[in-house]
Design a protein around this motif. Structure first.
Motif, PDB file in Angstrom:
ATOM      1  N   GLU A 172      -9.377  34.465  -3.644  1.00 38.09           N
ATOM      2  CA  GLU A 172     -10.186  33.795  -2.635  1.00 38.09           C
ATOM      3  C   GLU A 172     -11.314  32.977  -3.247  1.00 38.09           C
ATOM      4  OE1 GLU A 172     -11.458  36.801   0.059  1.00 38.09           O
ATOM      5  OE2 GLU A 172      -9.526  36.939   1.081  1.00 38.09           O
ATOM      6  N   SER A 173     -11.680  33.288  -4.460  1.00 40.10           N
ATOM      7  CA  SER A 173     -12.758  32.546  -5.113  1.00 40.10           C
ATOM      8  C   SER A 173     -12.266  31.251  -5.752  1.00 40.10           C
ATOM      9  CB  SER A 173     -13.413  33.419  -6.194  1.00 40.10           C
ATOM     10  OG  SER A 173     -12.517  33.637  -7.279  1.00 40.10           O
ATOM     11  N   VAL A 174     -10.945  31.066  -5.793  1.00 36.03           N
ATOM     12  CA  VAL A 174     -10.367  29.873  -6.426  1.00 36.03           C
ATOM     13  C   VAL A 174     -10.329  28.729  -5.409  1.00 36.03           C
ATOM     14  CG1 VAL A 174      -8.310  28.911  -7.523  1.00 36.03           C
ATOM     15  CG2 VAL A 174      -8.978  31.291  -7.964  1.00 36.03           C
ATOM     16  N   GLN A 175     -10.779  27.572  -5.805  1.00 35.64           N
ATOM     17  CA  GLN A 175     -10.758  26.419  -4.918  1.00 35.64           C
ATOM     18  C   GLN A 175      -9.314  26.008  -4.609  1.00 35.64           C
ATOM     19  OE1 GLN A 175     -12.935  24.762  -3.324  1.00 35.64           O
ATOM     20  NE2 GLN A 175     -14.931  24.888  -4.298  1.00 35.64           N
ATOM     21  N   PRO A 176      -9.037  25.570  -3.369  1.00 34.12           N
ATOM     22  CA  PRO A 176      -7.691  25.076  -3.053  1.00 34.12           C
ATOM     23  C   PRO A 176      -7.317  23.915  -3.968  1.00 34.12           C
ATOM     24  CG  PRO A 176      -8.998  25.344  -1.059  1.00 34.12           C
ATOM     25  CD  PRO A 176      -9.938  25.514  -2.210  1.00 34.12           C
ATOM     26  N   LEU A 177      -6.033  23.836  -4.306  1.00 37.10           N
ATOM     27  CA  LEU A 177      -5.549  22.739  -5.130  1.00 37.10           C
ATOM     28  C   LEU A 177      -5.266  21.522  -4.261  1.00 37.10           C
ATOM     29  CD1 LEU A 177      -3.048  24.688  -7.437  1.00 37.10           C
ATOM     30  CD2 LEU A 177      -5.364  23.919  -7.991  1.00 37.10           C
TER      31      LEU A 177
ATOM     32  N   ARG B 217       0.213  22.292  -0.502  1.00 36.12           N
ATOM     33  CA  ARG B 217      -1.211  22.480  -0.772  1.00 36.12           C
ATOM     34  C   ARG B 217      -1.458  23.974  -0.937  1.00 36.12           C
ATOM     35  NH1 ARG B 217      -6.553  23.333   1.689  1.00 36.12           N
ATOM     36  NH2 ARG B 217      -8.052  21.943   0.665  1.00 36.12           N
TER      37      ARG B 217
ATOM     38  N   ASP C 291      -3.572  27.207  -1.277  1.00 36.95           N
ATOM     39  CA  ASP C 291      -4.897  27.658  -0.853  1.00 36.95           C
ATOM     40  C   ASP C 291      -4.813  29.156  -0.581  1.00 36.95           C
ATOM     41  OD1 ASP C 291      -7.303  28.224   0.295  1.00 36.95           O
ATOM     42  OD2 ASP C 291      -7.137  26.796   1.951  1.00 36.95           O
TER      43      ASP C 291
ATOM     44  N   SER D  92      -7.284  31.259   0.218  1.00 42.03           N
ATOM     45  CA  SER D  92      -8.430  31.805   0.939  1.00 42.03           C
ATOM     46  C   SER D  92      -8.010  32.697   2.108  1.00 42.03           C
ATOM     47  CB  SER D  92      -9.331  30.672   1.450  1.00 42.03           C
ATOM     48  OG  SER D  92      -8.624  29.836   2.342  1.00 42.03           O
TER      49      SER D  92
ATOM     50  N   GLN E 258      -9.684  23.689   9.042  1.00 46.92           N
ATOM     51  CA  GLN E 258      -9.720  25.131   8.774  1.00 46.92           C
ATOM     52  C   GLN E 258      -8.412  25.790   9.201  1.00 46.92           C
ATOM     53  OE1 GLN E 258     -13.119  27.301  10.302  1.00 46.92           O
ATOM     54  NE2 GLN E 258     -14.408  25.501  10.041  1.00 46.92           N
TER      55      GLN E 258
ATOM     56  N   ASP F  94      -7.693  14.789   3.249  1.00 48.17           N
ATOM     57  CA  ASP F  94      -8.826  15.579   2.757  1.00 48.17           C
ATOM     58  C   ASP F  94     -10.019  14.723   2.362  1.00 48.17           C
ATOM     59  OD1 ASP F  94      -7.408  18.087   2.950  1.00 48.17           O
ATOM     60  OD2 ASP F  94      -6.227  17.416   1.233  1.00 48.17           O
TER      61      ASP F  94
END
Length: 638
Positions: A215-220, A236, A238, A240, A568, A591
């Motif tokens: 969850e701490s990794v930014q979406p690609l 994509r 993600d 989170s 979201q 985006d």
């Protein structure tokens, strides 16, 4: 909550299986549970089916409902039913709390109910601890005749109901004698295990530490994983949220229909979801919902297909089920009949909605004779006579002659789902290079009206707008933000200052060969002409003067914030990518909306508004109400 999910949430719920797909007594049924600090409410809402020969039968639907509720009181649910209900609730909780507003609502609801907000954080643990015996006891305790309230909402043309509380209770006792009697715990029986699927194996949960790290990794950024001779595919990644959304889409939609085939694409899609030659509707729906997956159809003006949303631990298996249904539909006659029942209900719902109907008649005025003017869910007289053979033929032309576009957004590992289920999962012998489309004729001013026996008139005023490939779309989205909402120009001028309307909104819709910019408002019948003139005046004012500096700043902020909120949602994010790709734009632009909005100037707004808001081309759709004094008796038919 588990009882609620087991009873009436999802297509494989007890009530839906029995009353919609079994007895066909209802078009739709759903249950909900509302928990308050001092009380709770278990609700069941159903839409009775309208039999062609006998007409709408509330009695038939209510009789079936009370019998089903009594069985819930006297049976212990199966393991499969419990597994489905718990996974369904987990998925819905994940979906709700994926949005900031949903997460805040869940925390506030728990706090307001007196349980403390931390209860919301432990939701999955609490749901998993519920036993089948707990569910049966809750049903026996709360689902009683003395605890039941009934509200019937009927059309004006329906015969008056003569029930009072006592006669209704007597009738319910005749329908379901056991519902008025207490449940003897010694007589509780196990539900028929043959009516539900055995528990389906679940994918592995991540450890809390692993999930926190992901969850701490930014979406690609979105990436193209298209295959050489297979479907186009975009992903994509993600992590989170522990869900993933997959779109499987084909070009066409309403664009390839005409007046004689309107609604065929939607009925085909609905029928595909009823299973394969080897797997029936109950089997596929129960397995999907045990996997925490739901499938919705997508029928846009220019494309169509399916949207799968699933818990990521089970996404591979859920996607395989959907792919099998798309590639090997059964089109059984009985299943087509069930699918038709749901679609006709949607057609009638849209017709009953004044705003939806005003949009339909506006499009008829604006794009007369073009597929874009066809109703959202098709024409009832067409859908009513479609056969399984006609749908199979339509499928052969609309699906089997093109490769799909796949969009994947969410908790997935790169191209894993593409390589496992999509790359080799769609085989085509012959593929059409393109579909033939025609452009609507340049519009001239036109009006279409429809009378209604209600004390409100709904007006849709619109002009042709920019097509989907146009660079003017961002400007249109900006003046949507400036015109809409409580602080927007439409309500500020027409409601607060002139007291002409109760509500209003402006929206732009861009399609492959045309576009629409329209304003919708509701007013009293006697104010129809003044409200319409006021809307046209706002169009002219925007075209002549654009937006003020304050309005520009506010519109930019609101448009950017609204887009962030929209994205979201995984399904909405995936759908925005699909729109960009089908309309030959860069997927990454989805985006970068804030950057695009910041480049729009006041001069751009004025230029775009003046280009499209031309009085000579304004079309109007009116659902015309009648003043109260003129509504003296019910009409003979809906």
């Amino acid at each position: 909550e588990v009882l609620t999910a087991l009873a009436g949430q999802g297509r494989a719920s007890r009530l839906s299986r029995s009353m919609v797909d079994g007895q066909m007594a209802a078009n739709r049924i759903e249950s909900n549970y509302l928990a308050y600090a001092g009380a709770g409410l278990f609700t069941v809402q159903m839409w009775p089916a309208k039999d062609v020969r006998e007409g709408s039968s509330i009695d038939k639907a209510e009789s079936a409902l009370f019998k089903e509720l009594d069985w819930l009181r006297r049976e212990t649910p199966t393991e499969g039913e419990m597994a489905r209900a718990k996974t369904l609730l987990e998925k819905r909780f994940v979906d709700e709390t994926a949005l900031y507003v949903g997460r805040a609502r869940a925390l506030a609801r728990a706090e307001a109910a007196g349980m403390g907000f931390r209860v919301a954080l432990d939701y999955r643990t609490r749901i998993r601890a519920v036993s089948a015996e707990d569910v049966q006891r809750a049903a026996a305790k709360y689902l009683t005749l003395a605890n039941t309230s009934v509200h019937e909402y009927e059309p004006l043309s329906a015969a008056a109901r003569t029930f009072d509380a006592d006669t209704f209770a007597t009738t319910v006792t005749a329908w379901a004698p056991g519902f008025a009697q207490p449940v003897d715990s010694a007589a509780v029986r196990a539900a028929d295990a043959g009516l539900s699927l055995a528990p389906v194996a679940q994918g592995s949960d991540r450890s809390p530490e692993r999930q926190a790290m992901l969850e701490s990794v930014q979406p690609l950024p979105i990436r193209d994983f298209s295959t050489l001779n297979g479907p186009k595919a975009f992903v994509r990644e993600d992590h989170s949220k522990q869900t993933v959304t997959v779109l499987i889409l084909f070009q066409g939609g309403r664009l390839i229909e005409d007046a004689a085939t309107s609604g065929t694409t939607e009925l085909m899609l609905r029928s595909i979801l009823y299973g394969t030659p080897r797997r029936t509707f109950p089997q596929v729906t129960q397995e999907l919902e045990q996997l925490g997956a739901d499938v919705r159809i997508v029928v846009e003006p220019d494309f169509f297909g399916f949207m799968l949303s699933a818990l990521s631990r089970n996404a591979d298996r859920a996607l395989k089920l959907l792919r099998d249904m798309i590639e090997e539909p059964a089109f059984r006659d009985d299943d087509v009949g069930r699918a038709r029942l749901g679609q006709i209900a949607s057609i009638r719902d849209a017709r009953d909605s004044s705003f939806a109907r005003s949009r339909e008649v506006l499009l008829q005025a604006l794009f007369a004779g073009h597929p874009y003017s066809l109703p959202l869910h098709g024409r009832e007289e067409v859908v009513a006579v479609l056969t399984s053979e006609k749908l199979a033929d339509w499928y052969a032309r609309a699906v089997r002659r093109q490769l799909p576009l796949a969009i994947i957004v969410g908790d997935t590992d790169g191209s894993a789902l593409v390589s496992s289920q999509i790359a080799e999962g769609f085989k085509r012998r012959d593929v059409d290079a393109a579909i033939q489309v025609r452009t609507p004729q340049s519009g001239t001013a036109a009006e279409k009206t429809e009378p209604r026996r209600r004390e409100q008139t709904t007006i849709a005023v619109g002009t042709a707008g920019p097509k989907a490939e146009s660079g003017d779309l961002t400007a249109v989205q900006l003046f949507e933000s400036a015109m809409n909402g409580e602080g927007g120009r439409l309500l500020r001028e027409l409601r607060d200052k002139q007291s002409l309307i109760s509500t209003a909104a402006l929206s732009g819709e861009a399609m492959f060969v045309a576009g629409v910019i329209a304003a919708y408002t509701a007013t009293s019948p006697e104010n129809e002409q003044r409200a319409r003139a006021a809307l046209l005046a706002e169009f002219e004012r925007l075209a002549r003067g654009g937006l003020t500096a304050d309005e520009m700043a506010s519109a930019r902020a609101l448009a950017a914030t609204s887009r962030i909120a929209l994205l979201q949602s995984q399904p909405q994010h995936a759908l925005q990518y699909a729109l960009a790709i089908f309309y030959r734009q860069q997927a990454a632009d989805v985006d970068n909306f804030g950057e695009q909005v910041s480049k729009v100037t006041a001069e751009d707004i004025k230029r775009v508004a003046s280009a499209y808001f031309k009085a000579a081309a304004v079309c109007t759709g009116v659902i015309r109400g009648a003043p109260q004094a003129s509504i003296t008796s019910p009409p003979k038919q809906d």
